[in-house]
Write an enzyme that holds these catalytic residues in place. Structure first.
Site, mmCIF file in Angstrom:
data_model
loop_
_atom_site.group_PDB
_atom_site.id
_atom_site.type_symbol
_atom_site.label_atom_id
_atom_site.label_comp_id
_atom_site.label_asym_id
_atom_site.label_seq_id
_atom_site.Cartn_x
_atom_site.Cartn_y
_atom_site.Cartn_z
ATOM 1 N N GLU A 140 29.205 86.357 -40.861
ATOM 2 C CA GLU A 140 27.910 86.732 -41.451
ATOM 3 C C GLU A 140 27.819 86.258 -42.907
ATOM 4 O O GLU A 140 26.794 85.741 -43.354
ATOM 5 C CB GLU A 140 27.730 88.260 -41.386
ATOM 6 C CG GLU A 140 27.595 88.759 -39.953
ATOM 7 C CD GLU A 140 27.360 90.259 -39.891
ATOM 8 O OE1 GLU A 140 26.210 90.661 -39.745
ATOM 9 O OE2 GLU A 140 28.346 91.025 -39.988
ATOM 10 N N GLU A 187 31.958 91.884 -31.888
ATOM 11 C CA GLU A 187 31.475 93.266 -32.023
ATOM 12 C C GLU A 187 31.222 93.934 -30.669
ATOM 13 O O GLU A 187 31.574 95.096 -30.459
ATOM 14 C CB GLU A 187 30.193 93.307 -32.877
ATOM 15 C CG GLU A 187 30.415 93.114 -34.369
ATOM 16 C CD GLU A 187 30.509 91.660 -34.815
ATOM 17 O OE1 GLU A 187 30.647 90.768 -33.950
ATOM 18 O OE2 GLU A 187 30.436 91.411 -36.033
HETATM 19 C C1 1HE Z 1 43.086 93.354 -39.153
HETATM 20 C C2 1HE Z 1 41.904 92.688 -38.748
HETATM 21 C C3 1HE Z 1 40.673 93.397 -38.849
HETATM 22 C C4 1HE Z 1 43.566 91.361 -38.445
HETATM 23 N N1 1HE Z 1 40.716 94.651 -39.341
HETATM 24 N N2 1HE Z 1 43.056 94.599 -39.617
HETATM 25 N N3 1HE Z 1 37.208 91.593 -36.333
HETATM 26 C C5 1HE Z 1 37.933 91.373 -35.225
HETATM 27 O O1 1HE Z 1 37.765 91.992 -34.203
HETATM 28 C C6 1HE Z 1 39.011 90.324 -35.357
HETATM 29 C C7 1HE Z 1 40.389 90.958 -35.226
HETATM 30 N N4 1HE Z 1 41.451 90.038 -35.588
HETATM 31 C C8 1HE Z 1 41.875 89.018 -34.818
HETATM 32 O O2 1HE Z 1 41.262 88.661 -33.812
HETATM 33 C C9 1HE Z 1 43.134 88.324 -35.230
HETATM 34 O O3 1HE Z 1 43.776 89.127 -36.200
HETATM 35 C C10 1HE Z 1 42.934 86.902 -35.840
HETATM 36 C C11 1HE Z 1 42.477 85.929 -34.725
HETATM 37 C C12 1HE Z 1 41.906 86.896 -36.958
HETATM 38 C C13 1HE Z 1 44.285 86.412 -36.427
HETATM 39 O O4 1HE Z 1 45.320 86.533 -35.466
HETATM 40 P P1 1HE Z 1 46.843 86.514 -35.933
HETATM 41 O O5 1HE Z 1 47.689 86.561 -34.687
HETATM 42 O O6 1HE Z 1 47.070 85.405 -36.901
HETATM 43 O O7 1HE Z 1 47.042 87.868 -36.795
HETATM 44 P P2 1HE Z 1 47.263 89.376 -36.268
HETATM 45 O O8 1HE Z 1 48.709 89.590 -35.933
HETATM 46 O O9 1HE Z 1 46.280 89.721 -35.202
HETATM 47 O O10 1HE Z 1 46.859 90.226 -37.568
HETATM 48 C C14 1HE Z 1 47.688 90.252 -38.714
HETATM 49 C C15 1HE Z 1 47.466 91.590 -39.398
HETATM 50 O O11 1HE Z 1 46.110 91.658 -39.823
HETATM 51 C C16 1HE Z 1 47.670 92.769 -38.467
HETATM 52 O O12 1HE Z 1 48.138 93.854 -39.242
HETATM 53 P P3 1HE Z 1 49.706 94.267 -39.267
HETATM 54 O O13 1HE Z 1 49.778 95.389 -40.264
HETATM 55 O O14 1HE Z 1 50.021 94.633 -37.868
HETATM 56 O O15 1HE Z 1 50.439 93.021 -39.716
HETATM 57 C C17 1HE Z 1 46.281 93.072 -37.974
HETATM 58 O O16 1HE Z 1 46.128 94.423 -37.569
HETATM 59 C C18 1HE Z 1 45.475 92.805 -39.246
HETATM 60 N N5 1HE Z 1 44.090 92.496 -38.936
HETATM 61 N N6 1HE Z 1 42.242 91.463 -38.309
HETATM 62 C C19 1HE Z 1 41.878 95.225 -39.701
HETATM 63 N N7 1HE Z 1 39.520 92.843 -38.535
HETATM 64 C C20 1HE Z 1 29.619 93.951 -41.412
HETATM 65 S S1 1HE Z 1 29.760 94.380 -39.768
HETATM 66 C C21 1HE Z 1 30.829 93.198 -39.078
HETATM 67 C C22 1HE Z 1 31.652 93.757 -37.971
HETATM 68 C C23 1HE Z 1 32.850 92.907 -37.730
HETATM 69 O O17 1HE Z 1 33.278 92.144 -38.541
HETATM 70 S S2 1HE Z 1 33.574 93.103 -36.192
HETATM 71 C C24 1HE Z 1 34.875 91.939 -36.167
HETATM 72 C C25 1HE Z 1 36.186 92.582 -36.452
#
Ligand code: 1HE
Length: 259
Positions: A111, A131
């Site tokens: 966004e 989402e």
């Molecule tokens: C996070 C987030 C997050 C990673 N919030 N902590 N967004 C999503 O649904 C996307 C969620 N994330 C992913 O799909 C993947 O993390 C990625 C494709 C971006 C990257 O994958 P990868 O394998 O390199 O990393 P990972 O192991 O998944 O994540 C690394 C760390 O970042 C891990 O934390 P850790 O403490 O276990 O190391 C994850 O939990 C953390 N992490 N993404 C919180 N999004 C204004 S309204 C808009 C609404 C939205 O944006 S909805 C989309 C949300």
């Protein structure tokens, strides 16, 4: 004190704003929102273009979901409105904003870049609106600004299925204006930033403001507004200089370099 999660660097006439939370894939936390708004709120007068990018392998994983397990309706409304303020701070900071993208461009990160004026992606970039898969909804201006780029129909399908578009697909949809090899987005952004920084300030200002506003107006109102905007630029001293340079020396003029 918490470590800064947004970095701001000034390189001559270009400012580089970098999301700096790579261990969390630059997920948009409250602290990051605060710092991002501050970063886009003011720039030194020497700055003529802004680059927006992310540290690490991914541009941005979207909203930090760990901060959003529960909300009251009014609180959620205010949070979304805060997101809109940030998106507008990017879109209307008065300077051309160039996003340099790689890896994940997801949710709220997607966004935010829909508010940038030039988008450059490297081959690792991918775009997703997950989402619908998480039981939530966009709230950072996506229904207005992403749908203007790819159309409401395509955005609806993207959200319903949670599909990812890779860099090539995103490029064909208009999500990037330039597609470059892996690791080269920032370099291309710097090149374009230098170029647009050399335009007349008043021309850039009108391009960044008038086109977006006029596109929301009824045609006749838009045409009148265009005439007024054009008069403002055409009667500036920069127009005299720019046109003379072309007619006499057959060259584009660099307004910044001439200061
Ligand atoms: C996070 C987030 C997050 C990673 N919030 N902590 N967004 C999503 O649904 C996307 C969620 N994330 C992913 O799909 C993947 O993390 C990625 C494709 C971006 C990257 O994958 P990868 O394998 O390199 O990393 P990972 O192991 O998944 O994540 C690394 C760390 O970042 C891990 O934390 P850790 O403490 O276990 O190391 C994850 O939990 C953390 N992490 N993404 C919180 N999004 C204004 S309204 C808009 C609404 C939205 O944006 S909805 C989309 C949300």
């Amino acid at each position: 004190m918490n470590e800064a999660v947004v970095r701001k660097e000034i390189r001559g006439s270009v400012a580089i704003v970098t999301l700096n939370r790579p261990t969390k894939r630059n997920a948009l936390s409250k602290q990051l929102f605060i710092e991002l708004k501050a970063a886009f709120s003011s720039f030194p007068s020497s700055v003529r273009a802004v680059i927006f990018t992310g540290e690490g392998k991914h541009f941005c994983a979207g909203l930090d979901l760990s901060e959003h397990r529960h909300h009251e309706p009014f609180e959620a409304t205010l949070y979304s409105r805060w997101g809109h303020e940030i998106v507008n701070a990017i879109r209307y900071c008065g300077l051309p904003v160039i996003s340099a993208l790689h890896g994940a461009v997801i949710g709220g990160g997607f966004e935010m870049i829909s508010a940038t004026h030039i988008r450059i992606a490297d081959e690792t970039a991918f775009y997703q609106l997950p989402e619908g898969r998480r039981g939530i909804f966009v709230g950072g201006g996506g229904t207005v600004f992403i749908s203007r780029i790819i159309g409401p129909d395509r955005m609806t399908e993207m959200m319903l299925t949670g599909r990812k578009f890779d860099a090539q697909e995103g490029h064909h949809l208009g999500l990037s204006h330039y597609l470059v090899p892996e690791g080269q987005a920032l370099e291309k952004a710097l090149e374009l930033a230098e170029q647009v920084a050399g335009n007349a300030v008043i021309s850039n200002y009108l391009m960044l403001n008038a086109i977006g506003h006029i596109s929301q107006m009824p045609a006749e109102t838009g045409l009148f507004t265009e005439a007024v905007a054009q008069a403002l630029v055409m009667t500036s001293s920069d127009a005299v200089t720019g046109i003379d340079e072309f007619l006499v020396k057959k060259q584009d003029f660099n307004f910044k370099a001439a200061e």
